[in-house]
Design an enzyme around this catalytic site. Structure first.
Site, PDB file in Angstrom:
ATOM      1  N   LYS A  11       0.827  -1.212   0.000  1.00  0.00           N
ATOM      2  CA  LYS A  11       0.000   0.000   0.000  1.00  0.00           C
ATOM      3  C   LYS A  11       0.856   1.255   0.000  1.00  0.00           C
ATOM      4  O   LYS A  11       2.015   1.252   0.411  1.00  0.00           O
ATOM      5  CB  LYS A  11      -0.924   0.012   1.221  1.00  0.00           C
ATOM      6  CG  LYS A  11      -0.256   0.350   2.559  1.00  0.00           C
ATOM      7  CD  LYS A  11      -0.283   1.826   2.870  1.00  0.00           C
ATOM      8  CE  LYS A  11       0.303   2.243   4.194  1.00  0.00           C
ATOM      9  NZ  LYS A  11       1.678   1.905   4.492  1.00  0.00           N
ATOM     10  N   GLY A 158       7.267   1.194   5.286  1.00  0.00           N
ATOM     11  CA  GLY A 158       6.094   2.036   5.147  1.00  0.00           C
ATOM     12  C   GLY A 158       5.231   1.697   3.952  1.00  0.00           C
ATOM     13  O   GLY A 158       4.321   2.456   3.607  1.00  0.00           O
ATOM     14  N   LEU A 159       5.498   0.547   3.315  1.00  0.00           N
ATOM     15  CA  LEU A 159       4.727   0.147   2.134  1.00  0.00           C
ATOM     16  C   LEU A 159       3.734  -0.969   2.452  1.00  0.00           C
ATOM     17  O   LEU A 159       3.225  -1.635   1.549  1.00  0.00           O
ATOM     18  CB  LEU A 159       5.669  -0.299   1.010  1.00  0.00           C
ATOM     19  CG  LEU A 159       6.649   0.758   0.504  1.00  0.00           C
ATOM     20  CD1 LEU A 159       7.513   0.188  -0.621  1.00  0.00           C
ATOM     21  CD2 LEU A 159       5.917   2.010   0.032  1.00  0.00           C
ATOM     22  N   GLY A 160       3.461  -1.189   3.733  1.00  0.00           N
ATOM     23  CA  GLY A 160       2.430  -2.153   4.120  1.00  0.00           C
ATOM     24  C   GLY A 160       2.867  -3.599   4.073  1.00  0.00           C
ATOM     25  O   GLY A 160       2.030  -4.491   3.929  1.00  0.00           O
ATOM     26  N   SER A 161       4.168  -3.866   4.234  1.00  0.00           N
ATOM     27  CA  SER A 161       4.647  -5.246   4.129  1.00  0.00           C
ATOM     28  C   SER A 161       4.044  -6.148   5.199  1.00  0.00           C
ATOM     29  O   SER A 161       3.665  -7.290   4.913  1.00  0.00           O
ATOM     30  CB  SER A 161       6.179  -5.291   4.209  1.00  0.00           C
ATOM     31  OG  SER A 161       6.646  -4.773   5.447  1.00  0.00           O
ATOM     32  N   SER A 162       3.926  -5.659   6.425  1.00  0.00           N
ATOM     33  CA  SER A 162       3.388  -6.512   7.493  1.00  0.00           C
ATOM     34  C   SER A 162       1.898  -6.770   7.301  1.00  0.00           C
ATOM     35  O   SER A 162       1.402  -7.881   7.548  1.00  0.00           O
ATOM     36  CB  SER A 162       3.647  -5.889   8.876  1.00  0.00           C
ATOM     37  OG  SER A 162       2.957  -4.661   9.020  1.00  0.00           O
ATOM     38  N   GLU A 203      -2.141  -7.588  13.059  1.00  0.00           N
ATOM     39  CA  GLU A 203      -1.269  -6.419  12.968  1.00  0.00           C
ATOM     40  C   GLU A 203      -0.934  -5.844  14.348  1.00  0.00           C
ATOM     41  O   GLU A 203       0.089  -5.192  14.526  1.00  0.00           O
ATOM     42  CB  GLU A 203      -1.931  -5.327  12.118  1.00  0.00           C
ATOM     43  CG  GLU A 203      -1.772  -5.484  10.631  1.00  0.00           C
ATOM     44  CD  GLU A 203      -0.542  -4.768  10.135  1.00  0.00           C
ATOM     45  OE1 GLU A 203      -0.630  -3.619   9.706  1.00  0.00           O
ATOM     46  OE2 GLU A 203       0.532  -5.386  10.218  1.00  0.00           O
ATOM     47  N   ASP A 214      -3.794  -0.056   6.537  1.00  0.00           N
ATOM     48  CA  ASP A 214      -2.969  -0.988   5.768  1.00  0.00           C
ATOM     49  C   ASP A 214      -3.705  -2.282   5.444  1.00  0.00           C
ATOM     50  O   ASP A 214      -3.719  -2.733   4.298  1.00  0.00           O
ATOM     51  CB  ASP A 214      -1.677  -1.296   6.534  1.00  0.00           C
ATOM     52  CG  ASP A 214      -0.729  -0.114   6.566  1.00  0.00           C
ATOM     53  OD1 ASP A 214      -1.170   1.014   6.297  1.00  0.00           O
ATOM     54  OD2 ASP A 214       0.458  -0.315   6.865  1.00  0.00           O
TER      55      ASP A 214
END
Length: 405
Positions: A11, A158-162, A203, A214
């Protein structure tokens, strides 16, 4: 034998960083960089005992967990009371205690890697146990299974990996439960809602107090509007929005950046509150612009203007939002450099996420010539400054069941 593959996107927050913490509007989009999980039931007569084979190469994790250890810890009714743990929100703690039983299986000398591996395993077993009980998965004591998870997303960037990781696993176990009952080739709206909820709870293991943005984007895809910690709307479809993702290669802490903005707000409320209100208004305007552009989207192959009106509008909003975020003191000199270089080339860029480092995104015209001298020169300028650049797109599909090759 059950064998399948599921994927979920990353994301990008387009607008609303930091203001969303105070209930303001945020607009976020799915990223065409995906996490993929492959699941296979293993019927291997050479195995002395059934196992759960886990491979997460993105955190250098590969281990075999004896299936009886899982059964004894979580599915022995004399030792484990799921309804009570669920009611008291104690399943996370129970899973943490369980990991101490298999800690000797983790093999690494890097403390950062070990931390990532433990968080990944906590998420894995939390979702496996929770969804097994909620969706009635039949985990046979004599059948092994294999879970391999890979990602195109950089971890902790910060790209929503988790969230992409959690959504993928939740979808994987939900799909497994459905396949045990019969055919299942797509997720319904109700099932997507379940996946998003499971992932949000998961999360909390990694982020303590996630906003819900996210997991929503990674589940539903497209572009979403988020406000007051709730998903407000999802666009049904979005035309291909090309972007450059530019990595500053500067590490940052989301918590520290949020605290930084909060301290500024506390010290100068008469200045900062109007800035947050402006970000909110800008986010609302950007949402309406994307919504209007989306409603006119079609599959026409006719050439677009060099700079359609919607592109000019969205570019201006991006440029303005970066200025407001700089006012909140959450940018960084390297982020400012990226945005300045973009503006010189008539593009618009801004930080995405918490700021203070991490990534910026640059919106590209719909018909940008990837091989043009001007565009290649721009990329070389960014790379010469030490930035990593990835060209990708926004607004693609959310979590989905992939066709096996």
């Amino acid at each position: 034998m059950i064998n399948f593959k599921v994927s979920a996107p990353g994301k990008v927050i387009l607008h609303g960083e930091h203001a969303v913490v105070y209930g303001k509007t945020a607009v976020a989009a799915s990223l065409n960089l995906r996490t993929t999980v492959k699941f296979t039931e293993l019927l291997d007569p050479d195995l002395r005992e059934p196992i759960i084979k886990i491979e997460f190469p993105h955190v250098k994790l590969s281990l075999d967990v004896p299936l009886f250890v899982l059964h004894n810890a979580f599915f022995d009714v004399n030792n484990f009371n799921y309804p009570k743990l669920k009611e008291c929100n104690l399943l996370h703690s129970y899973v943490q205690n369980f990991l101490s039983l298999i800690d000797n299986l983790i093999d690494s000398n890097d403390e950062k890697v070990i931390k990532q591996q433990r968080l990944s395993l906590q998420a894995f077993f939390y979702l496996l146990v929770c969804i097994t009980y909620e969706e009635h998965i039949d985990i046979k004591e004599d059948t092994s299974f294999y879970v391999h998870l890979s990602t195109e997303l950089e971890i902790s960037s910060g790209l929503g990996s988790s969230a992409s990781f959690a959504v993928c696993l939740a979808a994987c176990f939900l799909h497994w439960s459905r396949l045990q009952r019969g055919d299942h080739d797509t997720f319904s709206k109700d099932e997507l809602d379940k996946i998003s909820k499971y992932a949000l709870n998961c999360e909390k293991i990694m982020h303590e107090s996630p906003s819900g943005i996210d997991n929503s984007v990674c589940t539903y895809g497209s572009v979403i509007k988020f406000q007051n910690k709730e998903l407000v709307d999802v666009l049904p479809r979005v035309p291909n929005l090309k972007i450059l993702l530019v990595n500053t290669n500067v590490a940052r802490s989301t918590k520290d950046q949020v605290r930084r903005a909060a301290r500024l707000k506390e010290s100068y409320p008469l200045i900062v509150t109007p800035v947050l209100d402006s970000i909110d208004a800008l986010s609302e305007s950007a949402w309406e612009a994307i919504k209007e552009m989306s409603s006119g989207a079609d599959d026409s192959t006719e050439p677009l203007d060099d700079e359609p009106d919607w592109y000019k509008t969205l570019s201006m909003f991006i440029h303005m939002n970066q200025g407001l975020l700089k006012t909140l003191d959450v940018s960084h000199p390297k982020l400012d450099t990226i945005c300045a270089l973009a503006w010189q080339e008539t593009y618009a860029g801004k930080l995405t996420g918490a700021g203070g480092g991490g990534y910026a995104y640059i919106l590209l015209p719909p018909n940008v010539e990837n091989e043009s001298i001007e565009f290649r020169t721009f990329l070389l300028q960014l790379e010469a400054k030490g930035f990593d650049v990835t060209m990708t797109s926004l607004g693609g599909s959310g979590v989905k069941i992939e066709h096996l090759e």
